[in-house]
Design a protein around this motif. Structure first.
Motif, mmCIF file in Angstrom:
data_model
loop_
_atom_site.group_PDB
_atom_site.id
_atom_site.type_symbol
_atom_site.label_atom_id
_atom_site.label_comp_id
_atom_site.label_asym_id
_atom_site.label_seq_id
_atom_site.Cartn_x
_atom_site.Cartn_y
_atom_site.Cartn_z
ATOM 1 N N ARG A 50 -4.916 -5.322 4.287
ATOM 2 C CA ARG A 50 -5.006 -4.847 5.670
ATOM 3 C C ARG A 50 -3.740 -4.102 6.068
ATOM 4 N NH1 ARG A 50 -7.007 -10.348 8.811
ATOM 5 N NH2 ARG A 50 -9.088 -10.572 7.799
ATOM 6 N N ASN A 51 -3.902 -2.844 6.437
ATOM 7 C CA ASN A 51 -2.832 -2.040 7.054
ATOM 8 C C ASN A 51 -1.515 -2.114 6.276
ATOM 9 O OD1 ASN A 51 -4.304 -3.698 9.676
ATOM 10 N ND2 ASN A 51 -4.551 -1.493 9.497
ATOM 11 N N ASP A 103 -0.641 2.232 6.130
ATOM 12 C CA ASP A 103 -1.905 1.756 6.695
ATOM 13 C C ASP A 103 -3.037 1.726 5.670
ATOM 14 O OD1 ASP A 103 -3.110 0.641 8.911
ATOM 15 O OD2 ASP A 103 -3.970 2.538 9.580
ATOM 16 N N GLY A 123 -5.872 0.021 3.415
ATOM 17 C CA GLY A 123 -6.740 -1.139 3.539
ATOM 18 C C GLY A 123 -7.979 -1.017 2.668
ATOM 19 N N GLY A 180 1.777 -5.044 7.099
ATOM 20 C CA GLY A 180 0.427 -5.308 6.635
ATOM 21 C C GLY A 180 0.285 -6.662 5.964
#
Length: 372
Positions: free
Chosen positions: A7-8, A21, A23, A58
């Motif tokens: 994620r991110n 970013d 993902g 993240g």
């Protein structure tokens, strides 16, 4: 079940921002084949997942749990490197057993697991050999066995077939899907070989300049690439690309290529009047010795065998080149030497890209009718 989720994710080295970013998710029993040019960040991404490095921002989740700050030994991640990374003073048995011994697994269980995974990888006959006594193929299988021995939840394979010969590479491409299915882990397979990515991945991810340009099943990568660069990368022989400008006529939406107007599918309507590149896969170009409706005259320059198909190298009167493929048996009819043939192009299967930015202008969900 989602086994690995990113994620991110962001990572920089000084002023160089490698990821931003990022993902994606990989399910249990699923393999993501990670392809892209050298320097695109593939190996760094594996190191972040393994816990060898930490991201700037993240999250990395394994079975829904954030493993940020958790060391590599506690993440339940197996890794196999392209350079094998075997302990030179240990036998193949001890190399494979080392992750279990580090966890204090009892001796009987260690022997049972090593024997089991070695048989699966067909190296049970070399378990007492030192790494210097192993072939490259045996070294690679030993490294893979070591990564699989703990039945990890996540398996990271960093271009593991890069340093083995062509015969072994072919054999392992056939065997790896079976091995990974048995392991039932979320696997990420890094490669610079795009055919390997298409053959091994349930999903293929194209990582360029620190970002994913597309993650999709292999068939979708091939038939619905997000950009002209992805279309070029996936396909052997490569896609034909020709400049064009779609226009609306009394007959519908058309494009002129090789001096002749040809119909375009309805989903390309938004490209009307724009400078484009039309992409035609070689298998969508039909070549014959007789003139027929809609066919174009070409000079056949060469026929090259390619597995069970042949590649035809063509050139029109203006010198524009075109590639086509056909079954090898059909190619025998063309004989040798330069001679005239007639070509039909299936524009209903074509791709259309913006000529300036290279992005795909339409992504059909399925075969579309021609514009009328």
């Amino acid at each position: 079940m989602t086994r690995l989720e990113i994620r991110n994710l962001s990572k920089s080295f000084g002023s160089l921002r490698l990821f931003h970013d990022v993902g994606f998710a990989v399910a249990a029993g699923e393999t993501l084949a990670l392809a892209g040019p050298s320097g695109g960040g593939k190996t760094i991404l594996l190191r972040l997942i393994a816990g060898i490095m930490e991201p700037d921002e993240g999250s990395i989740l394994i079975d829904g749990k954030d493993v940020g700050g958790v060391g590599p030994e506690a993440r339940d991640v197996g890794v196999a490197f392209q350079n094998f990374a075997l302990y030179p003073h240990m036998t193949a048995f001890e190399n494979i057993a080392s992750p279990l011994r580090a966890r204090g697994t009892e001796t009987a269980r260690v022997k049972e697991r090593v024997t089991e995974v070695a048989a699966l990888l067909k190296i049970d006959h070399v378990l007492e050999n030192q790494p210097r006594e192993l072939s490259n193929g045996q070294k690679q299988r030993t490294a893979l066995a070591r990564a699989l021995i703990r039945r990890p939840k996540v398996l990271l394979l960093d271009d593991p077939l890069r340093n083995v010969d062509a015969k072994l590479r072919y054999e392992m491409r056939l065997e790896l899907p079976r091995l990974l299915a048995v392991a039932d882990c979320a696997a990420i397979y890094v490669t610079q070989d795009y055919r390997e990515a298409m053959g091994l991945g349930d999903l293929v991810g194209i990582l360029r300049a620190g970002r994913f340009e597309q993650i999709a099943p292999p068939a979708e990568i091939y038939t619905r690439p997000r950009s002209v660069e992805i279309a070029r990368l996936f396909g052997d022989p490569t896609i034909n690309l020709l400049p064009c400008r779609p226009e609306r006529t009394a007959e519908g939406l058309q494009v002129e290529i090789f001096g002749r107007p040809m119909p375009l599918p309805l989903h390309f309507a938004a490209a009307e009047g724009r400078d484009c590149l039309i992409g035609v896969r070689p298998e969508h170009v039909s070549v014959g010795l007789q003139n027929g409706p809609g066919s174009l005259p070409f000079e056949l320059n060469a026929v090259t065998p390619l597995n069970v198909r042949a590649v035809l190298f063509l050139r029109d009167a203006a010198g524009t080149e075109l590639l086509a493929t056909c079954p090898e048996d059909d190619a025998l009819a063309f004989g040798r030497g330069h001679h005239r043939v007639f070509v039909t192009i299936d524009t209903s299967r074509a791709l259309l890209f913006d000529r300036e930015n290279g992005q795909t202008l339409a992504l059909p969900a399925a075969a579309q009718p021609l514009a009328a």
